[in-house]
Design an enzyme around this catalytic site. Structure first.
Site, PDB file in Angstrom:
ATOM      1  N   HIS A  99       0.431  59.592  11.847  1.00 53.47           N
ATOM      2  CA  HIS A  99      -0.075  59.048  10.581  1.00 53.47           C
ATOM      3  C   HIS A  99       0.791  57.836  10.257  1.00 53.47           C
ATOM      4  CE1 HIS A  99      -0.763  63.454  10.109  1.00 53.47           C
ATOM      5  NE2 HIS A  99      -1.808  63.142   9.386  1.00 53.47           N
ATOM      6  N   ASP A 102       4.119  58.748   8.840  1.00 52.82           N
ATOM      7  CA  ASP A 102       5.063  59.474   9.714  1.00 52.82           C
ATOM      8  C   ASP A 102       6.059  58.510  10.335  1.00 52.82           C
ATOM      9  OD1 ASP A 102       3.291  61.602   9.406  1.00 52.82           O
ATOM     10  OD2 ASP A 102       2.376  61.325  11.381  1.00 52.82           O
ATOM     11  N   GLU A 230     -11.986  65.632  11.762  1.00 56.62           N
ATOM     12  CA  GLU A 230     -11.292  66.890  12.062  1.00 56.62           C
ATOM     13  C   GLU A 230     -11.688  67.901  10.983  1.00 56.62           C
ATOM     14  OE1 GLU A 230      -7.039  66.526  12.839  1.00 56.62           O
ATOM     15  OE2 GLU A 230      -6.747  68.553  12.051  1.00 56.62           O
ATOM     16  N   GLU A 266      -9.489  71.576  15.623  1.00 54.08           N
ATOM     17  CA  GLU A 266      -8.190  72.255  15.546  1.00 54.08           C
ATOM     18  C   GLU A 266      -8.426  73.769  15.518  1.00 54.08           C
ATOM     19  OE1 GLU A 266      -5.122  70.613  13.095  1.00 54.08           O
ATOM     20  OE2 GLU A 266      -4.505  72.586  12.373  1.00 54.08           O
ATOM     21  N   HIS A 269      -8.031  75.519  12.192  1.00 53.11           N
ATOM     22  CA  HIS A 269      -9.059  75.176  11.204  1.00 53.11           C
ATOM     23  C   HIS A 269     -10.334  75.973  11.478  1.00 53.11           C
ATOM     24  CE1 HIS A 269      -7.157  70.930  10.394  1.00 53.11           C
ATOM     25  NE2 HIS A 269      -6.302  71.933  10.256  1.00 53.11           N
ATOM     26  N   ASP A 294      -6.892  69.591  18.460  1.00 51.25           N
ATOM     27  CA  ASP A 294      -5.578  69.815  17.877  1.00 51.25           C
ATOM     28  C   ASP A 294      -5.161  71.219  18.300  1.00 51.25           C
ATOM     29  OD1 ASP A 294      -5.233  67.351  16.812  1.00 51.25           O
ATOM     30  OD2 ASP A 294      -5.007  67.991  14.727  1.00 51.25           O
ATOM     31  N   ASP A 305      -3.226  77.491   7.092  1.00 55.25           N
ATOM     32  CA  ASP A 305      -3.033  76.737   8.326  1.00 55.25           C
ATOM     33  C   ASP A 305      -1.577  76.883   8.756  1.00 55.25           C
ATOM     34  OD1 ASP A 305      -3.890  74.983  10.278  1.00 55.25           O
ATOM     35  OD2 ASP A 305      -3.814  73.190   9.029  1.00 55.25           O
ATOM     36  N   ASP A 307      -0.331  76.626  11.686  1.00 58.15           N
ATOM     37  CA  ASP A 307       0.030  75.626  12.708  1.00 58.15           C
ATOM     38  C   ASP A 307       1.060  76.151  13.705  1.00 58.15           C
ATOM     39  OD1 ASP A 307      -1.687  73.720  11.682  1.00 58.15           O
ATOM     40  OD2 ASP A 307      -0.149  72.618  10.585  1.00 58.15           O
ATOM     41  N   ASP A 336      -0.704  69.926  17.200  1.00 59.19           N
ATOM     42  CA  ASP A 336      -0.567  69.874  15.743  1.00 59.19           C
ATOM     43  C   ASP A 336       0.033  71.222  15.329  1.00 59.19           C
ATOM     44  OD1 ASP A 336      -0.683  69.351  13.104  1.00 59.19           O
ATOM     45  OD2 ASP A 336      -2.829  68.899  13.016  1.00 59.19           O
TER      46      ASP A 336
HETATM   47  C1  XLS Z   1      -3.962  69.356   8.591  1.00 63.39           C
HETATM   48  C2  XLS Z   1      -4.440  68.565   9.695  1.00 63.39           C
HETATM   49  C3  XLS Z   1      -3.705  67.254   9.913  1.00 63.39           C
HETATM   50  C4  XLS Z   1      -4.513  66.343  10.798  1.00 63.39           C
HETATM   51  C5  XLS Z   1      -4.101  64.912  10.753  1.00 63.39           C
HETATM   52  O1  XLS Z   1      -4.301  70.526   8.440  1.00 63.39           O
HETATM   53  O2  XLS Z   1      -4.442  69.354  10.841  1.00 63.39           O
HETATM   54  O3  XLS Z   1      -2.434  67.489  10.418  1.00 63.39           O
HETATM   55  O4  XLS Z   1      -4.494  66.775  12.112  1.00 63.39           O
HETATM   56  O5  XLS Z   1      -4.180  64.359   9.502  1.00 63.39           O
HETATM   57 NI    NI Z   2      -4.780  68.693  12.776  1.00 61.66          NI
HETATM   58 NI    NI Z   3      -4.287  71.568  10.426  1.00 64.97          NI
END
Ligand code: XLS
Ligand code: NI
Ligand code: NI
Length: 437
Positions: A99, A102, A230, A266, A269, A294, A305, A307, A336
């Site tokens: 991003h 980042d 996404e 992802e 998600h 992702d 999430d 992750d 991710d």
């Molecule tokens: C958040 C998203 C984010 C995207 C990029 O849940 O996964 O990290 O991948 O903005």
């Molecule tokens: Ni993501």
């Molecule tokens: Ni995410």
């Protein structure tokens, strides 16, 4: 050097007990006709790996991501570049995703932020040339700053919309400058909390407008890659508009964006949407929109999430099964994912990527075996065989009428049961292939 105690991570094979070695990811091993590394273009997510320090709602950071510089400075931004490239080189990761915020600390004035972005992207570009590492995709963070509390494209404020547009423009400039393959729209706060204050139609039209403007601008500056949506059903908003792949695809078609966009799916998600990861991959693939992935996993006991780094080999196997069947992804596999809060050391960062890369390598090997084994394909083919000839074939080719089908049914009387779905048998086929020697 940021990771002086970490060597270049070698492949040592399944028998290895070395925590800093791959057990399954062997980049040059040929699977299903091409080297693993071509099936699995892995990417490092700048935000989790180089920025996030493990803070949560109840506590501050546990991991030190200062990389020897003071946070919030350009020195720190550069130190992150150095650390990131050393990290990717040691793991043999060929791509990164980012991003805008980042890679530099955001200034109060967007002109200053953009100047910083120019400076850091020059530096990143140098490193890319030195190492051969590439950019998978770029994106703009339009959800962290308080100004985006009501969304970016979906905001009620035209001024905030303009600010979002400025960020998208710059993030596209950067993506093109760094040769990124894709550009992501994750609808961070593109959603709503209550209909009592929200005009959904208005907001969706504005999100589409922002995307249309982005496509027009991107193509005008030579961006030839894919735009991605996404999907995510909730978090941070209660209702997010890009709920899942099916919803996002419908939205893209409605607004004439489907030729320029694909999905970035992802895992976590998809499961938050009440689907499996495999489901959203399949929906994307059958619509010709399987773009990028992702790569992470959620926790079925937790409704957000999380992750996590991919660990569940059933899931990576079924993911790679979809990917192989679809002929590959046009993007890549972006981790991710973040270390758990108590895994706060530099070694943990490497262990996490080794886990994820090995889990996908195993998934690839096993998915290729499932396809080669052929029992699943054969079963599915036979399951629909009543459509091969006769009335079934007429239904498929569209050469029939409701009257003809009704006459056929009357003549036939009651049909036989449609045949067992054999789910348990097929699941045991999968286990047989997964755990065979
Ligand atoms: C958040 C998203 C984010 C995207 C990029 O849940 O996964 O990290 O991948 O903005
Ligand atoms: Ni993501
Ligand atoms: Ni995410």
């Amino acid at each position: 050097m940021n990771f002086p105690n970490i060597p270049v991570i070698p492949y040592e094979g399944p028998g290895s007990t070395n925590p800093l070695a791959f057990k399954f990811y062997n980049p040059d091993r040929i699977v299903a006709g091409k080297p693993m590394k071509e099936h699995l273009p892995f990417a490092m997510a700048w935000w989790h790996n180089l920025c996030a320090g493990g803070s949560d709602m109840f506590g501050r950071e546990t991991a030190d991501k200062s990389f020897g510089a003071e946070k919030g400075t350009m020195e720190h931004a550069k130190a992150k570049v150095d650390a990131g490239f050393e990290f990717m080189q040691k793991l043999g990761i060929e791509y990164f995703c980012f991003h805008d915020v980042d890679i530099v600390p955001e200034a109060d004035d967007i002109k200053e932020t953009n100047r910083r972005l120019d400076e850091i992207s020059d530096y990143i570009l140098e490193k890319m040339k030195e190492t051969g590492i590439k950019c998978l995709w770029g994106t703009a963070n339009m959800f962290s700053n308080p100004r985006f509390m009501n969304g970016a494209g979906s905001t009620n404020s035209a001024d905030v919309f303009c600010f979002a547009a400025a960020q998208v423009k710059k993030a596209l400039d950067l993506t093109v400058k760094l040769g990124g393959k894709g550009y992501v729209f994750w609808g961070g706060r593109e959603g709503y909390e209550t209909l009592l204050n929200t005009d959904v139609k208005f907001e969706q039209e504005n999100i589409a407008r922002l995307m249309q403007l982005a496509v027009k601008y991107g193509r005008s500056i030579g961006f030839t890659g894919d735009f991605y949506i996404e999907p995510k059903p909730k978090e941070p908003m209660k209702h997010q508009y890009d709920f899942d792949a099916a919803t996002a695809i419908g939205f893209l078609r409605q607004y004439g964006l489907d030729k320029d966009f694909k999905m970035n799916i992802e895992a976590n998600h998809a499961t938050l949407a009440g689907h499996t990861f495999q489901h959203d991959l399949r929906i994307s693939a059958i619509n010709g929109m399987l773009g990028s992935i992702d790569a992470n996993q959620g926790d079925y006991l937790l409704g957000w999430d999380t992750d996590e780094f991919p660990f569940n080999v059933y899931e990576t196997t079924m993911c790679m099964y979809e990917v192989l069947k679809a002929g590959g992804v046009t993007g890549g596999f972006n981790f991710d994912a973040k270390n758990r809060r108590p895994s706060y050391t530099a070694e943990d960062m490497f262990h996490a990527y080794i886990l994820g890369m090995d889990a996908f390598a195993l998934g690839l090997i096993k998915a290729a075996k499932l396809i080669e084994d052929g029992r699943i394909d054969k079963f599915i083919e036979e399951r629909y065989s009543s459509y091969k000839n006769g009335i079934g074939a007429k239904i498929r080719s569209g050469e029939t009428t409701l009257e003809e089908l009704a006459a056929y049914a009357e003549e036939m009387g009651a049909p036989e049961l449609p045949g067992s779905g054999r789910q348990e048998y097929l699941e045991s086929v999968v286990n047989g292939v997964l755990f065979a020697g």
